[in-house]
Design a protein around this motif. Sequence first.
Motif, PDB file in Angstrom:
ATOM      1  N   LEU A  60      19.500   6.569  10.614  1.00  0.00           N
ATOM      2  CA  LEU A  60      19.322   4.817   9.866  1.00  0.00           C
ATOM      3  C   LEU A  60      18.235   4.609   8.709  1.00  0.00           C
ATOM      4  O   LEU A  60      18.328   4.182   7.834  1.00  0.00           O
ATOM      5  CB  LEU A  60      18.069   4.509  10.952  1.00  0.00           C
ATOM      6  N   GLY A  78      24.991   0.333  12.516  1.00  0.00           N
ATOM      7  CA  GLY A  78      23.391   0.367  11.897  1.00  0.00           C
ATOM      8  C   GLY A  78      22.676  -0.044  12.929  1.00  0.00           C
ATOM      9  O   GLY A  78      22.530   0.226  13.665  1.00  0.00           O
ATOM     10  N   GLU A  82      21.400  -4.329  10.061  1.00  0.00           N
ATOM     11  CA  GLU A  82      23.020  -4.594   9.616  1.00  0.00           C
ATOM     12  C   GLU A  82      23.718  -5.368  10.617  1.00  0.00           C
ATOM     13  O   GLU A  82      24.631  -5.740  10.771  1.00  0.00           O
ATOM     14  CB  GLU A  82      23.758  -2.861   9.525  1.00  0.00           C
TER      15      GLU A  82
END
Length: 184
Positions: A60, A78, A82
């Motif tokens: 991440l 993500g 995201e």
Amino acid sequence: MDMVMKLGAESPVVIFTKSTCCISHSIETLIRSFGANPKVYELDKLVSNGEMEKALVELLGCKSTSVPAVFIGEEFVGGSNEIMSLNLGSESPVVILSKSTCCISHSIETLIRGFGANPMVYELDKLSNGKEMEKALIELLGCKSSVPAVFIGEEFVGGSNEIISLNVRGKLKKLLLKANAIWI
């Protein structure tokens, strides 16, 4: 990190969470609302918790949190930012989450429209899943107010403070141009 990638490929949608993480649960609920049935791994219930969490933090690219981490089609998509951006930001160059009773949301919408943009506006108090979306936004933003939440060019930009700051610094118009929300 190999184990994380292997688990991420086990199902069309895989989410790494913690049983105590509200944002993770909100993202899972959002994904399920589209009819997906994600494979969910709760890190705090796995034996290799520490190693997997370390790999997810690295993946991440952040220091504080490893979850949620979402894989779709064997690809790492993500975390919560995201996913929210993918979900909301792809429908229009500018998306505003607001409430019909929020005058600040209305002011931000008016400001953006003043540049010639035509934002897609979702009033959370008028949506069937609005309460869930609002809860996810509050957790995502880490504040008491969820609206306005503005996405420009498929990126979450922020709330009213961020939009006003961008405008004062002369950067809001540039961002709208870059996102093809307006033209010169």
